[in-house]
Design a protein around this motif. Structure first.
Motif, short mmCIF file in Angstrom:
data_model
loop_
_atom_site.label_atom_id
_atom_site.label_comp_id
_atom_site.label_asym_id
_atom_site.label_seq_id
_atom_site.Cartn_x
_atom_site.Cartn_y
_atom_site.Cartn_z
N THR A 1 26.66 52.43 -41.30
CA THR A 1 24.76 52.30 -42.47
C THR A 1 24.07 53.77 -41.82
O THR A 1 23.17 54.35 -40.74
CB THR A 1 24.39 51.33 -41.93
N PHE A 2 24.06 54.38 -43.27
CA PHE A 2 23.61 55.78 -43.65
C PHE A 2 21.85 55.73 -43.50
O PHE A 2 21.57 54.53 -44.58
CB PHE A 2 23.87 56.89 -44.03
N LYS A 3 21.14 55.83 -42.48
CA LYS A 3 19.79 55.45 -42.85
C LYS A 3 18.37 57.38 -42.83
O LYS A 3 18.62 58.23 -42.20
CB LYS A 3 18.97 54.32 -42.01
N ARG A 4 17.50 56.95 -43.54
CA ARG A 4 16.48 58.05 -43.38
C ARG A 4 15.14 57.04 -44.03
O ARG A 4 15.08 56.56 -45.16
CB ARG A 4 17.06 59.36 -44.34
N LYS A 5 14.17 57.36 -43.08
CA LYS A 5 12.55 56.62 -43.29
C LYS A 5 12.67 55.16 -43.71
O LYS A 5 12.69 54.82 -43.77
CB LYS A 5 11.69 57.43 -44.58
N ALA A 6 13.68 54.73 -42.71
CA ALA A 6 14.41 53.07 -42.82
C ALA A 6 14.40 52.64 -43.80
O ALA A 6 15.00 51.34 -44.34
CB ALA A 6 12.94 52.43 -42.23
N VAL A 7 15.36 53.96 -45.23
CA VAL A 7 15.95 52.93 -46.60
C VAL A 7 17.64 54.03 -45.99
O VAL A 7 17.88 54.46 -45.81
CB VAL A 7 15.74 54.30 -47.22
N THR A 8 18.16 52.63 -46.59
CA THR A 8 19.90 52.16 -46.39
C THR A 8 19.76 53.03 -47.22
O THR A 8 19.72 53.25 -48.31
CB THR A 8 19.74 51.08 -46.09
N THR B 1 19.69 58.87 -40.09
CA THR B 1 20.37 58.35 -38.46
C THR B 1 21.74 57.43 -38.98
O THR B 1 22.04 56.98 -40.35
CB THR B 1 19.30 57.33 -37.61
N CYS B 2 22.13 57.45 -38.16
CA CYS B 2 23.52 56.47 -38.80
C CYS B 2 23.61 55.15 -37.52
O CYS B 2 23.50 55.17 -36.50
CB CYS B 2 24.58 57.19 -38.65
N GLU B 3 23.79 53.72 -38.58
CA GLU B 3 23.88 53.19 -37.18
C GLU B 3 25.04 52.11 -37.72
O GLU B 3 25.98 52.09 -38.30
CB GLU B 3 23.06 51.63 -37.94
N VAL B 4 25.67 51.76 -36.10
CA VAL B 4 27.31 51.39 -36.47
C VAL B 4 27.01 49.67 -35.64
O VAL B 4 26.21 49.65 -34.69
CB VAL B 4 27.94 52.50 -35.10
N ALA B 5 27.95 49.25 -37.22
CA ALA B 5 27.85 47.60 -36.01
C ALA B 5 29.10 47.24 -35.63
O ALA B 5 30.38 48.26 -36.70
CB ALA B 5 27.33 47.20 -36.96
N HIS B 6 29.57 46.12 -34.26
CA HIS B 6 30.79 45.78 -34.24
C HIS B 6 30.70 44.64 -33.69
O HIS B 6 29.61 44.08 -32.83
CB HIS B 6 31.64 47.10 -33.03
N GLU B 7 31.48 43.74 -33.90
CA GLU B 7 31.33 42.81 -33.15
C GLU B 7 31.40 42.46 -31.62
O GLU B 7 30.83 41.57 -30.81
CB GLU B 7 32.85 41.69 -33.03
#
Length: 422
Positions: free
Chosen positions: A125-132, A175-181
Motif C-alpha cells: 500500500t502506497f500512501k502520502r499524507k495518510a492518503v492511500t 510511504t509503503c506499507e507491507v502486510a503479510h500473515e
C-alpha cells in the motif's frame, strides 16, 4: 516436534524401541534399538525416551519442511502412529522503498520491495499524507513482479508511478506499507524527498598537454543523474552516473583531452530536480597562438627598446654663432646622448675637415681653431656637452663660410649633424 507414547507394563526398555519419522512418505529420522539415523538438518532428542518421549529437532526451517509428518513407534510387537501437520511462516525481513527516476522523463517510479517471506500472499500500500494512493495484493507466482528465493521463500515488488511535478510540489514523504500473515502488524518504509546534486570540478587543464578534469556530483537523491560536457555550446560527452550510496548518492565523470586553446569547457548535471549550474574548466599555461603573439610582442618591445637606445645615443642641437664686436668668433651647439665619451665630433668648413675630436679639448691643427666640450647639468635621462668651436684671429674673415658639426656614436653608429652659414 515431540512424539510421546506409553507402554504397559512399565518400565520401558529403550533397546526394544523402534521409532520412525516420515514426511510425505519418506523417512527423515529413525531410532532403532539405540541406533539413531537422520537426514541433514535434523536430529533426535532421546533424553526422555525412558519416559516415552522423543523430539524431532530441525536445525533450521525452510519451506520444504511444511506439510504432513508422521511418527511411528514399535515396541515388542506393538505399534502406534500419530500424524502432525507443520505450517511454515516467514515474515519479510527485507523491505525497502526506492525512487527510480530518468532525468529525461516526467515520471518517477516508486518501487516497494519485500523479500524472504512465506507463503506468497502479500499486499503493498502506497500512501502520502495518510492518503492511500495504491493498494496491490500479490497472490500468484505468475505475477511478473514475484520471484522465488533460493531457500524456497518469495520476493515481490510493487511499482507506483507518479509525476515529477507532484513529487517536487510537496515536502510530504511517500510511504509503503507491507502486510503479510506472518506479521503482527504491517511494516512500513518511507522514501526521502528528492535532493539536488552539488556539482564541482576538480583539476586544471594545462594547455598543449594531455589533461584530465573530474566533474563531481554529491549529496543527491534519487540515484539517476546524467553528466553533460560542453565545449562552448556543443555537447561533446554525455555520461550516466555510476553512483555510490551513503545516505545520499555521489557520482563523478572524467573528461580527458589535450587543449590547444582556452575554448570554454563546462560540465552540468541533469537530475530529476533539474539541471545544475554549469561549472567551467580552469586553464593554465599558454596556447600556441598566445605563445606566437607573446613572442611577437617581446620581439617588438625589444626592437622598440633598441631603437630608443639607438635614437637617444646622439642628439645635436643647431649651431649658434657667438660674436665679438659684431664679428662671429665662435660657434656653439649642444650634444646629448649616453656614453658621450664614445661620440666622435667632427668640425668642417666649406666641406673641408677642420678637426676630429676624440674627447680632446683643443685642436692643434690647424692652429687658427680650437674646440671645447663643456658638461651640461640638469638634463633628464641623458648626458650633455656644449660643443664650442673658437676661431682665432685670422687674415680672412669667416663671412660667407659654411660651418658644419657632425657627431657620430662609435657603438650605435648613429650620426647627427648641424650646420650654419655665416
Amino acid at each position: 516436534m515431540k512424539c510421546s507414547f506409553t507402554m504397559t507394563p512399565d518400565p520401558l526398555d529403550p533397546n526394544k524401541v523402534t521409532m520412525v519419522w516420515t514426511q510425505h512418505g519418506l523417512s527423515i529420522a529413525k531410532y532403532d534399538q539405540g541406533v539413531v539415523t537422520t537426514i541433514p538438518r535434523i536430529s533426535l532428542n532421546t533424553e526422555e525416551l525412558e519416559n516415552g518421549s522423543v523430539s524431532l529437532v530441525y536445525r533450521f526451517i525452510n519451506t520444504e519442511d511444511e506439510g504432513q509428518h508422521r511418527c511411528e513407534v514399535e515396541y515388542e510387537g506393538e505399534e502406534g502412529e500419530v500424524d502432525m501437520h507443520v505450517t511454515v511462516r516467514a515474515a519479510p525481513d527485507i523491505l525497502y522503498l526506492r525512487m527510480d527516476s530518468d532525468p529525461q522523463s516526467s515520471e518517477v517510479n516508486l518501487t516497494c520491495e519485500a523479500s524472504n517471506f512465506y507463503p506468497l500472499n502479500i499486499s503493498f500500500t502506497f500512501k502520502r499524507k495518510a492518503v492511500t494512493l495504491k493498494t496491490e495484493r500479490v497472490t500468484s507466482e505468475e505475477n511478473p513482479f514475484v520471484w522465488p528465493v533460493s531457500d524456497g521463500s518469495f520476493a515481490a515488488e510493487s511499482v507506483y508511478s507518479v509525476d515529477v511535478a507532484t513529487i517536487l510540489g510537496s515536502t510530504e514523504p511517500f510511504t509503503c506499507e507491507v502486510a503479510h500473515e506472518a506479521l503482527d502488524q504491517p511494516m512500513s518504509r518511507e522514501v526521502m524527498n528528492p535532493v539536488a546534486p552539488v556539482v564541482s570540478l576538480v583539476g586544471i587543464a594545462v594547455l598543449c598537454k594531455e589533461s584530465q578534469v573530474v566533474c563531481m556530483a554529491e549529496g543527491f537523491f534519487p540515484q539517476s543523474a546524467i553528466f553533460i560536457w560542453r565545449k562552448s555550446e556543443e555537447v561533446v560527452k554525455t555520461e550516466d552516473s555510476q553512483s555510490i550510496y551513503h545516505d545520499t548518492y555521489s557520482a563523478e565523470s572524467h573528461y580527458k583531452f589535450t587543449p590547444y586553446s582556452r575554448e570554454p569547457l563546462s560540465c552540468e548535471v541533469k537530475h530529476m530536480t533539474g539541471v545544475s549550474e554549469r561549472k567551467y574548466v580552469t586553464y593554465s599555461g599558454l596556447a600556441q597562438v598566445e605563445i606566437i603573439w607573446m613572442t611577437v610582442a617581446i620581439t617588438i618591445i625589444i626592437f622598440i627598446g633598441l631603437f630608443i637606445l639607438w635614437w637617444s645615443s646622439v642628439g645635436l642641437f643647431p649651431l649658434i654663432p657667438l660674436e665679438v664686436d659684431g664679428v662671429p668668433r665662435a660657434l656653439q651647439c649642444t650634444l646629448t646622448g649616453w656614453a658621450l665619451r664614445m661620440v666622435t665630433v667632427e668640425w668642417s668648413r666649406n666641406d673641408q675637415q677642420i678637426s676630429v675630436d676624440d674627447d680632446e679639448e683643443t685642436l692643434g691643427d690647424p692652429p687658427e681653431y680650437s674646440m671645447e666640450r663643456l658638461p651640461v647639468k640638469d638634463l633628464c635621462c641623458v648626458d650633455g656637452n656644449v660643443l664650442r668651436l673658437e676661431m682665432k684671429l685670422m687674415i680672412e674673415e669667416p663671412e660667407g663660410a659654411k660651418f658644419k658639426c657632425q657627431a657620430t656614436h662609435r657603438l650605435t653608429r648613429r650620426s647627427q649633424e648641424c650646420s650654419l652659414e655665416i
